[in-house]
Every structure is written in C-alpha cells, then in structure tokens.
Design a protein around this motif. Structure first.
Motif, mmCIF file in Angstrom:
data_model
loop_
_atom_site.group_PDB
_atom_site.id
_atom_site.type_symbol
_atom_site.label_atom_id
_atom_site.label_comp_id
_atom_site.label_asym_id
_atom_site.label_seq_id
_atom_site.Cartn_x
_atom_site.Cartn_y
_atom_site.Cartn_z
ATOM 1 N N ASN A 467 0.924 -1.193 0.058
ATOM 2 C CA ASN A 467 0.005 0.108 0.038
ATOM 3 C C ASN A 467 0.628 1.349 -0.117
ATOM 4 O O ASN A 467 0.437 2.324 -0.684
ATOM 5 N N THR A 665 -13.543 -11.627 1.627
ATOM 6 C CA THR A 665 -13.905 -10.317 0.714
ATOM 7 C C THR A 665 -15.122 -10.898 -0.181
ATOM 8 O O THR A 665 -15.972 -10.254 -0.428
ATOM 9 N N TRP A 678 -13.648 -0.218 -2.339
ATOM 10 C CA TRP A 678 -12.808 -0.616 -1.347
ATOM 11 C C TRP A 678 -13.111 -0.175 -0.013
ATOM 12 O O TRP A 678 -13.123 -0.784 1.090
ATOM 13 N N GLN A 679 -14.029 1.054 0.129
ATOM 14 C CA GLN A 679 -14.357 1.600 1.620
ATOM 15 C C GLN A 679 -15.509 0.684 1.977
ATOM 16 O O GLN A 679 -15.246 0.692 3.058
ATOM 17 N N ALA A 698 -9.396 1.126 3.888
ATOM 18 C CA ALA A 698 -9.637 0.630 2.473
ATOM 19 C C ALA A 698 -8.316 0.429 1.482
ATOM 20 O O ALA A 698 -8.314 -0.281 0.749
ATOM 21 N N GLU A 699 -7.352 1.236 2.037
ATOM 22 C CA GLU A 699 -5.999 1.095 1.378
ATOM 23 C C GLU A 699 -5.546 -0.333 1.784
ATOM 24 O O GLU A 699 -4.858 -0.921 0.872
ATOM 25 N N SER A 702 -7.354 -3.065 0.070
ATOM 26 C CA SER A 702 -7.094 -3.055 -1.570
ATOM 27 C C SER A 702 -5.833 -3.623 -1.784
ATOM 28 O O SER A 702 -5.617 -4.563 -2.760
ATOM 29 N N ARG A 706 -5.422 -7.122 -4.031
ATOM 30 C CA ARG A 706 -4.631 -6.959 -5.177
ATOM 31 C C ARG A 706 -3.262 -7.832 -5.122
ATOM 32 O O ARG A 706 -2.952 -8.132 -6.371
ATOM 33 N N SER A 712 -7.873 -3.576 -9.337
ATOM 34 C CA SER A 712 -8.591 -2.395 -8.842
ATOM 35 C C SER A 712 -9.412 -1.507 -9.991
ATOM 36 O O SER A 712 -8.453 -1.122 -10.826
ATOM 37 N N LYS A 723 -12.987 3.632 -6.707
ATOM 38 C CA LYS A 723 -12.382 2.376 -7.069
ATOM 39 C C LYS A 723 -12.854 1.200 -6.175
ATOM 40 O O LYS A 723 -13.068 1.344 -4.943
ATOM 41 N N GLY A 724 -12.754 0.009 -6.819
ATOM 42 C CA GLY A 724 -13.195 -1.128 -6.022
ATOM 43 C C GLY A 724 -12.758 -2.508 -6.825
ATOM 44 O O GLY A 724 -12.053 -2.350 -7.552
ATOM 45 N N ALA A 725 -13.481 -3.732 -6.448
ATOM 46 C CA ALA A 725 -13.265 -4.871 -6.939
ATOM 47 C C ALA A 725 -14.526 -5.464 -7.435
ATOM 48 O O ALA A 725 -15.671 -5.427 -6.823
#
Length: 739
Positions: A467, A665, A678-679, A698-699, A702, A706, A712, A723-725
């Motif tokens: 990160n 997740t 991500w949040q 969130a970081e 992520s 990843r 992402s 940004k997310g998945a």
C-alpha cells in the motif's frame, strides 16, 4: 655512540626524504640492522638487533627528519623502507580537525562513566594501601633505622677524615717521616674543626627535640617526615616502600625495523631482491590512539589478500598477540594498506553501559550508536532503509546486540515496533510495553498462538508495504519529491505511514514449526519483506544462532535467500570460518573477516560488515535486563506523550483467527452485487469480522486483495465513480489458486 650496531635514533633508522608518488623507480633508504654474522645467503631474513623495548616510538614530522641518511658500513645490511607522500586518505587524515570538546565531556552518561572509572581506580588504590598501612609503617621504621645508621657512619667518616688514611699509610711505608707528620698535623686540625661541627649538630638536634617535646602535634609531623626521609635514604636498592595496587602496563613498542622484520619474515617481500622491498607511506610510523599506525606499500605483485593470509605470521614477527594486529584496505592501491598494532588487546576492554540509559528521544533517521571499534572510535549502525542480521554461537551476546538496536528504535516515539522472539527468552518480554505487535515463544499463551500472531502480523506488514508504494507514488511532488518516505510524512499521522521496525530473534525457529503450511507462508512473507520492505520505511533486524539453514525444499531455499538479503551484518563469535562467512556474507573470509577467531571471553564483541565503508571489530555497549526495562519505560512515556502508543502496547492482546482474506472479501458481496468499492468492503469486513478486520482501512484491503491478482477497477456506487473490486474477478482468483 652506537652499541652493537643499533641506531642512535629513528633518524638513523629511516630516511624520511619525500619522493613523488608517481616515481616508479625503487628507492632504498638505509634502515640499519645489526651486523651480519652468517655468510651471505644463509637466511632470507636479515638478523636485526631487537630494539623494540629500547627505541621510543618515532612520532616526528617528516620536515624535522634529516635529509641524508648515514652511510652504510661494509658489514651492515640495508632494509628498504622508504616513506612516500600519501596519495589517498592519509592526506585527508593529516588535515582532519580534532574535536574542540573531548568526547568524554560531550554527554552525561560518558562523563559519569569516566568519573566512575577514575574514582573507582583511586578508591581501589586507597583501600589497597590502607589495608597494608601497618606493614608500611613497620617497613618505614626499619628503613629509617638503616638510613640513620648510614648517615651516622657517613658523619663519622667525614669527621675522622678517613679518606686521608691511605696517604698516611703510603708515607709510613716509604719511611717519609716529614710527609707523615705534615699529614698528621693537617688531620688533627681538620678533625678538630669537623668535631666542633658535629658537636653543634648534636646540640642542635637535642635542642630541637626538647622544643618539640612541648608541642606533640608538631613533633609527630616532624618525626613522620624524618622517618620518611631516613627510610628513603635507607631502603635497599631496587626496593620500594609501597606496593603496586594496579599492575603497570607493559607493551611492545613498534618501530620501523620491527615492522620490516615482521613483513619479511611473513614472506611479504625481500630486502635484497629488486622491486621486492616493503615501503612506508608518509608520515611513516605514528602513534594512533592506544597503538601504532603505519601505511605500508607491499612489493609489486603482492596485495591485500596476501597480508590477510599472512596475518598470523605478521603477529609473530611483531611479537604481539594476533588480536592486537589490524589491517585495513587503502582505496588508492591494492598493494597499499594500513597496519594498526594495539599496545594491548583492545577487544578485552569493555566499553561500558549504553548511552541510551539517558532515556532521551532518538531519531531513527540517524544511525544507532552500538559501541566502539578496536581503536576506541564510536561505531553506529543505520537502521532505516536497511535490514540487519546478527549471528553468533549461543551466549556470545547476539540477543543483547539485537536488543540494543531495538532499544534505540523504541526511544523514537514515531517508530512502530513489531517484536517476535521465537525462543521465548525473558530478554524481549519488556518490549510488550511499546510494541505494536508482539509474541514470545512458540507455545500457546494468553494472547494466542505465537505462530498465528506472527503470520497475521507479517500479512499486515506485507499489505502495508504494498500500500505504501502505491500511496507514495500518488503523493504530489511538493510533499514527496522523490516518491520516497520522508521524515515529515512518517511523522504526520494523517498519512498513516510511520517508520516500522521488525525484530525477530532466533528466526530460524519460524521455518521449522510443526505446521508445514505455516512454515511455507512464513518463509514466503519474510522473504518478501526482507527484499521489499526496507525501501518503504520498514526495516528489519533478525538474529539467529543457526545461519547455515533449516528445513528442506522450498522452505530451505527461502531461508537461504532471506539470510543472504540482509545489507548489514554483525557476527559475534562463531564455530568456524564457514559459519562466519554465512553471517557476514560471501567473500568475507577472503577479506580477512573471520569471527571464529574471536576469543570465547569476548562477550558482545563482533565484526560489523555493510554498515559503512569500514568493517570494524565492535565492542558493543552493554544494556542488561534492568537497563532495558529502564529504557523501555522511558520509551513508553515518550510514546504516550506523543500519542503514538498502539496495538499490543495499548492492551490489544486479543488473539485473532487467521483469516482467508480473499474468501472473506468474496463473502461480503450480496447475491445481486457485482461490484463493491474498497471503502465499503473494508466497512463490511470490520462490521462482520471485527476481531480480524476491526482496524482495516480501504487501502489495506485493496493491497491485500490486489496481491492475489484481483485488479482495482472503477465502478459506480450511489452515483459516484469509485475504486473497487468486481465479484467475478475475486471468484476467478479463488478458482485460480484452488489446487
């Protein structure tokens, strides 16, 4: 005047005439030895008068030396030892400025230690002589009686003019009556005058005694002084009134001819063969600390490696212990090196307590002080941006040295510590006061399974490192000019990127736990961190007593790779040069670095490689368990005031179950959801699994997701592009890793 062919002074020993460095021609200034008694060719090494206990150290400047050497006699022999003007570091050393304030006065801890040492020495001397005072008084009285008898005998001989007796006897033997009568009359006259003088002395002493009888204090003082004076006069030759409370030091004085003798005896040159003479660089032999230093130029074809191989022979030629001989490279030439010979074994002298006992804040951006080298110079180890490995046999001070670095890091309140001790020794337990992550031993504790705690911590560290790289690259150049962590970023809580220190003691045990799968994951995570983490501001200090390897297959390969990826290495005493090479790194033995030669009595003494251009032998500072607790209490207070106390140190000892991040997740997606920011993922994980993800950002989630290959991507959520998945990407990642 010369005795037995020895030189009058060092001016006779060596010609200090300067020569240009570029002069390739050999030069043979006369260095005299004792006259040769055996026929030419009988010995490769010239016979020399040993003057090493007679000739004082030559510490004169070159400008003060005579320009012409005395001519060599026919029976003499020339040893080449020319002095050249230095072309490299020597010139810088000559112009170096001495400190205005002596180092002993620069900080309270060092000053107090020096005062304690001085006071302790004199208290010992005082106590030693106080216990023996009655015996000294008896000896002084006896010597005083002898002294009084000697003085009385001398007075009688002076009064009676006994020195004339041989003259009168000679006149009587020759029958010279006139001469005899003349001498007799002269003797009577002189005896009368001297007798009156002696009588006056006796009357004066008697009167003085009567007067002193009325003043007992003055009488005691005068009597004591008279006894001491008479005792000094009456003591036998070579005897002293007082004994030695401290054994006086005796050491070998090193001279140029002694150095040449050693080099030629070691086969590093030949005094008679062309281009094979050993030479000295200016200013020649000089005092350097508690020893002697000289820069030596070997003959062409010889190099630093030859000196290392011949170090034993050099020590024998110098007639000193091997532990007193130190050689170091010179950057200007492979055949040039610096020889430093200690007056006494410098490694047997402890350096005392650590200056960290002051409890003052430290700065991890500055190197950590760890001790003194063989010449008494301070040695520091840079922790930031590095990984450091400490290796040694058991009970040689390995844990103490690693803990010394940890104590330095602990006193910087902005450094987040992770401490893991596989052996479960008491040495590290007090770090629970300041550590963000902590475990001790390999068996279950109240905090949980130490192996699980370690794996969870390593996962979190890996995610944090990944990160950081992304976040640092995204910061504006005015905040992060080079895309690297800075002091300002590390100490600003809004960025959440403090400098982190990871300390592992007996790390080999983590590669050989009963859980084979855990071993593989630990090996993989440690290898990732040692290769990647230091550049992100996460440094590592790892200690082991088994650097040769452990386990088999992938775990063994990862262990060796982990061991070999440390930039800084410190080796205390090891069992063999092969083990020393594993700790210090490949090629260390070829450079003359062999920790197996350190004596068992050298506690806390080791060879430091990679911390600087030099490779010193370090006598590390002492910080025992009581010292460590005092320092850690001060460190905790600093962290409480700075608001940086976190994790385990704040009481967060709850053991968390090791979770499958990817599966957890995937479980956060509702049946109809295909995308989550991500949040929101971090919030759902913290809500559903607070014990494992309660402080997840969130970081962090992520970075962890990843790392499994999940990209992402941008997606819409509540009218915003975030940004997310994607759920499908996580599903594919789960399938891809299924065997």
């Amino acid at each position: 005047m010369k005795l037995n062919g020895t030189p009058n002074s060092m001016a006779d020993v060596i010609n200090l005439r300067p020569l240009p460095v570029s002069d390739p021609e050999p030069y043979d200034p006369p260095l005299r030895s004792a006259p040769r008694t055996e026929p030419p060719g009988a010995s490769d090494v010239p016979t020399m008068q040993d003057t090493s206990y007679e000739v004082p150290l030559d510490d004169r400047d070159e400008a003060d030396a005579p320009q012409e050497a005395p001519a060599e006699s026919g029976a003499g022999r020339v040893l080449s030892g020319k002095v050249l003007r230095p072309a490299g570091n020597d010139a810088v050393t000559e112009g170096a400025r001495r400190p205005i304030v002596p180092p002993v006065f620069r900080d309270a801890v060092t000053f107090k230690a020096a005062v304690r040492k001085l006071v302790g020495r004199w208290l010992h001397i005082t106590g030693y002589h106080a216990v023996r005072a009655p015996w000294y008084a008896l000896k002084a009285t006896g010597y005083a009686a002898l002294g009084a008898a000697k003085l009385a005998r001398r007075q009688v001989r002076w009064w009676w003019l006994l020195e004339q007796e041989p003259l009168r006897q000679a006149a009587a033997s020759k029958g010279d009556a006139d001469l005899w009568l003349k001498l007799h009359r002269e003797a009577v006259k002189v005896r009368t005058g001297r007798g009156l003088a002696v009588l006056a002395e006796v009357i004066g002493l008697g009167a003085g005694g009567v007067l002193l009888a009325e003043a007992p204090v003055e009488a005691a003082i005068v009597s004591g002084l008279l006894v001491l004076l008479l005792a000094r006069h009456g003591r036998p030759a070579g005897r002293s009134l007082l004994g030695h409370a401290v054994i006086p030091s005796r050491y070998r004085i090193i001279t140029h001819d002694v150095v040449l003798r050693a080099y030629y005896a070691a086969g590093l040159g030949h005094p008679d063969k062309p281009q094979q003479q050993v030479q000295f660089a200016a200013p020649g032999l000089a005092a350097d600390g508690d020893g002697s230093k000289v820069t030596v130029d070997l003959p062409y074809g010889k190099g630093f490696n030859d000196v290392i191989k011949a170090k034993d022979a050099l020590a024998s030629g110098l007639d000193v212990a091997l532990s007193q001989v130190f050689v170091s490279r010179d950057e200007t030439s492979h055949r040039r090196h610096t020889l430093w010979v200690a007056n006494r074994d410098p490694l047997a002298v402890p350096v005392g307590r650590t200056p960290l006992l002051r409890g003052k804040p430290t700065d991890i951006w500055e190197p950590a002080p760890v001790g003194l080298d063989e010449r008494g110079r301070a040695v520091t180890v840079p922790l930031l941006w590095n990984s450091t490995m400490v290796g040694a046999q058991p009970r040689q001070g390995k844990t103490f040295f690693a803990r010394l670095l940890a104590l330095y890091a602990a006193l910087d309140p902005y450094v987040r510590l992770s401490v893991f001790d596989a052996s479960g020794k008491p040495d590290w337990r007090k770090f629970a006061l300041v550590a963000h992550q902590f475990s001790s031993g390999l068996v279950m504790t109240r905090d949980g399974d130490p192996v699980e705690i370690l794996i969870e911590a390593l996962r979190e560290l890996k995610a944090d490192v990944q990160n950081r790289y992304q976040r640092l690259s995204d910061l504006p150049t005015d905040v992060c000019p080079e895309g690297k962590l800075t002091r300002a970023i590390a100490r600003d809580p809004k960025y959440g990127m403090p400098v982190r220190g990871v300390f592992l003691d007996e790390f080999q045990e983590y590669y050989d736990t009963p859980d084979a799968e855990a071993n593989k994951e630990i090996a993989s995570l440690l290898l990732f961190l040692v290769k990647t983490a230091p550049a992100a501001g996460v440094f590592m200090v790892d200690a082991t007593q088994k650097p040769s390897g452990i386990g088999a297959g992938q775990v063994a390969t990862s262990f060796n790779s982990f061991r070999d990826n440390h930039q800084t290495r410190f080796s205390l005493r090891t069992g063999s040069w092969q083990v020393s090479d594993l700790v210090l790194g490949a090629g260390a033995y070829g450079e003359g670095l062999d920790s197996s030669l350190l004596l068992p009595s050298y506690k806390g003494v080791g060879i430091l490689r990679g911390a600087s251009d030099d490779t010193p032998t370090v006598r590390s500072h002492l910080a025992d368990a009581e010292d460590a607790e005092k320092i850690l209490l001060a460190a905790r207070d600093l962290r409480e005031r700075a608001g940086t106390l976190s994790g385990h140190a704040t009481g967060d000892h709850t053991a968390r179950q090791i979770r499958d991040v990817l599966a957890d997740t995937h479980a956060m997606f509702l049946p109809a959801e295909t995308f989550l920011p991500w949040q929101e993922l971090a919030a759902r994980l913290a809500d559903k699994l607070p014990q494992s993800y309660g402080d997840l950002t969130a970081e962090a989630i992520s970075a962890q997701v990843r790392s499994f290959g999940v990209p992402s991507v941008n997606g819409k959520r509540d009218g915003q592009v975030l940004k997310g998945a994607k759920c499908d990407a996580i599903t594919d990642a789960l399938k891809a890793r299924t065997p």
